[in-house]
Each structure stands twice: as C-alpha cells, then as structure tokens.
Design a protein around this motif. Structure first.
Motif, PDB file in Angstrom:
ATOM      1  N   LEU A 165       0.842  -1.198   0.000  1.00 30.71           N
ATOM      2  CA  LEU A 165       0.000   0.000   0.000  1.00 30.71           C
ATOM      3  C   LEU A 165       0.878   1.249   0.000  1.00 30.71           C
ATOM      4  O   LEU A 165       1.678   1.441   0.910  1.00 30.71           O
ATOM      5  N   THR A 191     -13.755  -2.597   1.884  1.00 29.47           N
ATOM      6  CA  THR A 191     -13.083  -1.600   1.057  1.00 29.47           C
ATOM      7  C   THR A 191     -12.495  -2.313  -0.152  1.00 29.47           C
ATOM      8  O   THR A 191     -11.650  -3.193   0.004  1.00 29.47           O
ATOM      9  N   GLN A 193     -10.359  -3.666  -3.257  1.00 27.78           N
ATOM     10  CA  GLN A 193      -8.965  -3.605  -3.674  1.00 27.78           C
ATOM     11  C   GLN A 193      -8.800  -2.524  -4.739  1.00 27.78           C
ATOM     12  O   GLN A 193      -9.649  -2.367  -5.606  1.00 27.78           O
ATOM     13  N   LEU A 194      -7.726  -1.750  -4.640  1.00 26.82           N
ATOM     14  CA  LEU A 194      -7.375  -0.662  -5.549  1.00 26.82           C
ATOM     15  C   LEU A 194      -8.238   0.585  -5.363  1.00 26.82           C
ATOM     16  O   LEU A 194      -8.267   1.473  -6.218  1.00 26.82           O
ATOM     17  N   THR A 195      -8.930   0.672  -4.214  1.00 28.19           N
ATOM     18  CA  THR A 195      -9.620   1.910  -3.879  1.00 28.19           C
ATOM     19  C   THR A 195      -8.614   3.046  -3.727  1.00 28.19           C
ATOM     20  O   THR A 195      -7.592   2.897  -3.067  1.00 28.19           O
ATOM     21  N   TYR A 206      -5.492   1.260  -1.893  1.00 29.09           N
ATOM     22  CA  TYR A 206      -5.613   0.033  -1.111  1.00 29.09           C
ATOM     23  C   TYR A 206      -5.133  -1.153  -1.951  1.00 29.09           C
ATOM     24  O   TYR A 206      -5.675  -1.427  -3.022  1.00 29.09           O
ATOM     25  N   SER A 207      -4.116  -1.845  -1.448  1.00 31.56           N
ATOM     26  CA  SER A 207      -3.531  -2.947  -2.222  1.00 31.56           C
ATOM     27  C   SER A 207      -4.345  -4.227  -2.125  1.00 31.56           C
ATOM     28  O   SER A 207      -4.225  -5.102  -2.988  1.00 31.56           O
ATOM     29  N   VAL A 208      -5.152  -4.370  -1.076  1.00 28.41           N
ATOM     30  CA  VAL A 208      -5.990  -5.555  -0.901  1.00 28.41           C
ATOM     31  C   VAL A 208      -7.360  -5.113  -0.402  1.00 28.41           C
ATOM     32  O   VAL A 208      -7.520  -4.019   0.140  1.00 28.41           O
ATOM     33  N   GLU A 209      -8.343  -5.974  -0.577  1.00 33.27           N
ATOM     34  CA  GLU A 209      -9.673  -5.695  -0.039  1.00 33.27           C
ATOM     35  C   GLU A 209      -9.658  -5.904   1.466  1.00 33.27           C
ATOM     36  O   GLU A 209      -8.979  -6.799   1.971  1.00 33.27           O
ATOM     37  N   PRO A 223      -2.915  -3.420 -11.277  1.00 34.03           N
ATOM     38  CA  PRO A 223      -2.490  -4.098 -10.053  1.00 34.03           C
ATOM     39  C   PRO A 223      -1.276  -3.416  -9.431  1.00 34.03           C
ATOM     40  O   PRO A 223      -0.409  -2.897 -10.135  1.00 34.03           O
ATOM     41  N   ASP A 226       0.872  -8.278  -6.102  1.00 34.33           N
ATOM     42  CA  ASP A 226       0.551  -9.572  -6.708  1.00 34.33           C
ATOM     43  C   ASP A 226       1.534 -10.628  -6.192  1.00 34.33           C
ATOM     44  O   ASP A 226       2.629 -10.785  -6.724  1.00 34.33           O
TER      45      ASP A 226
END
Length: 299
Positions: A165, A191, A193-195, A206-209, A223, A226
């Motif tokens: 993040l 939230t 992912q990628l927000t 945000y890198s993850v949900e 992305p 990963d």
C-alpha cells in the motif's frame, strides 16, 4: 512551497538489541521525507553485514539488525554519517520514476461501500465521501475536488501498513494541500482492492480488499500487489510502488476502465512510466511550475 527547517539531528532510539528507529522530524514534510529516503538509499548502497531490513517512512526509518553480526550503535554511527552527507547534498536530484495511474473516479463499487457505511461511521451521513471532501476543503463540489486530486502529482512517501500500500503526499503548496479526516470509525470490511483513498493530507491506493478508514474516491485500474507475480509489472517484485515514486493520476471513464481490466485479466496491462530526476529544492521553491517540467517525462 515553503521550506521547513528540520531538527539539527535526527532522534535515534533503540528497540531492544534488534531495532534502530531514526526520527527525522515529528511532522511530515517533503524535506523530512527526502532526508529519510536519502539515508535509506545510502544504507541500501552500503548494506553493512547484519543489516536485515530498511523500512523508510514519512519522516523516519526503522532499521532491523542481526545483533550477533551488527551492533545497532555501530549502525547509528553510519546513519549519522549518511545524515550529514544528506544535509550537505541539499539540491542533489534523486533518481526516480513517474507513474501514470488510471483512476475511475465516482465508480459504483466504492460508491456502494460509501452508502453502506454512513450512519455511525462517517462525519456526514447525508452525502458521499467526495461531497464531504469537497466541503471540508472549501471547494465547489466533487468535480472540483477530483480535478485538484489528479491535476498535480503525488510523491510516494512510504509503502506499508498492509503489503504494497503506497502512502502519497501531493506536491503542492501547503495552502493547497487536500486534507480530509478519516472516517469516525473504520469500515470493518469491504473496502475494494485498488480503492483510491485519502486520510489527513495523505492519499493511498488500497492494495488488498479489507477494512479501512480513508475516504474513498474511486478505483485504480492496474495491479499494485501480486504475490503470484503474474502481472507484467510485478515480475521482479510482488510490490509495485517504491518510496520516491512520483504518481500522476489520470481520470478514465467506465468504458476505458473496462478495457484496462481486460488487459489486466489477460496479463498485458503495464503502467505508463518514465525515468526522471526529482529535484526536491525545485519542488520546494518552484512548486507547480516544477511539476509541469517534471511531468514532461511522460509526454
């Protein structure tokens, strides 16, 4: 952009015999972050035996050592040398890259989460996060906030909290900094992912949900984290962003976002990037005029 004065010396404290915490300043500023990054890069270049981890943050560094190999007091001596070199090297450009990040602002996915977590979570349950962000910054509405958000570039000041993040600080004069409080109470889940979020003066992706308390403005298309390293831009590292990266957000509509998602799914998506030299002095003294020069690398 005003140039803050930094303390004469960083404050160094120990965490047991494994950690050295180096605090450049109590407040985040471009000058403090550049000093932290410069010391971190110097440590990476010299990499004394026994130095296990280098974790630069907004205005500090956390260093972890193997105490059987490297005494943290010896490491502090090296940090002080690098700090003095950084002080004397004021004005030296830092090698970096500029990354264009496509963003679908006001997308329906973050909007659904915004509507779900209003009562009991948000300062203003009556509107959206963008409505609130525009109001607290004295702007005419979401459209003006979005324009201000993507018009000027952002500096990645640190990467962390959760894996991959990026925290980002917009390269504008202090009076133009977009500042938005976090939610009164964090969202416990959902939230996306990628927000593209915002809390205080910091932007993030945000890198993850998961859980989160930053205001939500849209979705980034590509992305940034990963673990499988299947994405084209993450073959060398599962984490895309690095401290010192310059981010330029580019608004896209739903049609372009869907096309970009097809590329992501096919493994062909790549970020538009350009190598650049970031001059902190020019950024501090010439502000938006320097930003225009900096972003010419993407032309």
């Amino acid at each position: 952009m005003s140039v803050p004065s930094l303390p004469e010396k960083a404050r160094c404290t120990y965490g047991g015999d494994e950690f050295l915490f180096v605090e450049i300043d109590e407040a985040m500023s471009l000058a403090a972050n550049v000093r932290a990054m410069t010391i971190a890069r110097g440590l990476q270049e010299q990499r004394p035996e026994g130095l296990l981890e280098i974790c630069p943050a907004n205005a500090s560094l956390l260093l972890r050592v193997d105490p059987d190999v490297l005494d943290p007091r010896q490491l502090e001596t090296l940090v002080r040398e690098l700090e003095e070199q950084a002080r004397q090297a004021v004005g030296t450009p830092l090698p970096t890259r500029i990354v264009e990040v496509p963003v679908w602002y006001q997308d329906p996915y973050t909007d659904a989460v915004v509507k779900r977590f209003r009562e009991g979570y948000h300062q203003d349950p009556s509107g959206t996060d963008l409505d609130y962000a525009a109001a607290v910054n004295g702007l005419s509405g979401p459209e003006e906030f979005i324009r201000r958000h993507h018009e000027q570039p952002w500096l990645v000041t640190m990467v962390g909290f959760v894996a991959g993040l990026p925290f980002m600080f917009q390269l504008v004069d202090q009076e133009k900094q977009l500042q938005v409080p976090k939610y009164l109470s964090p969202r416990p889940s959902s939230t996306p992912q990628l927000t593209v979020g915002h809390g205080g003066c910091f932007g993030c992706i945000y890198s993850v949900e998961g859980a989160g308390g930053y205001q939500m403005f849209g979705l980034a298309a590509g992305p940034i984290f990963d673990p499988s390293q299947q994405a084209a831009d993450l073959k060398e590292s599962m984490i895309f962003f690095r401290p010192g990266d310059i981010v330029k957000f580019r608004p896209v509509d739903e049609e372009e976002y869907r096309l970009l998602q097809q590329q992501v799914e096919a493994g062909t998506f790549t970020y538009r990037t350009a190598a650049a030299e970031f001059d902190p002095d020019a950024a501090l003294t010439n502000g938006e005029a320097y930003n225009r020069v900096l972003l010419e690398a993407l032309s």
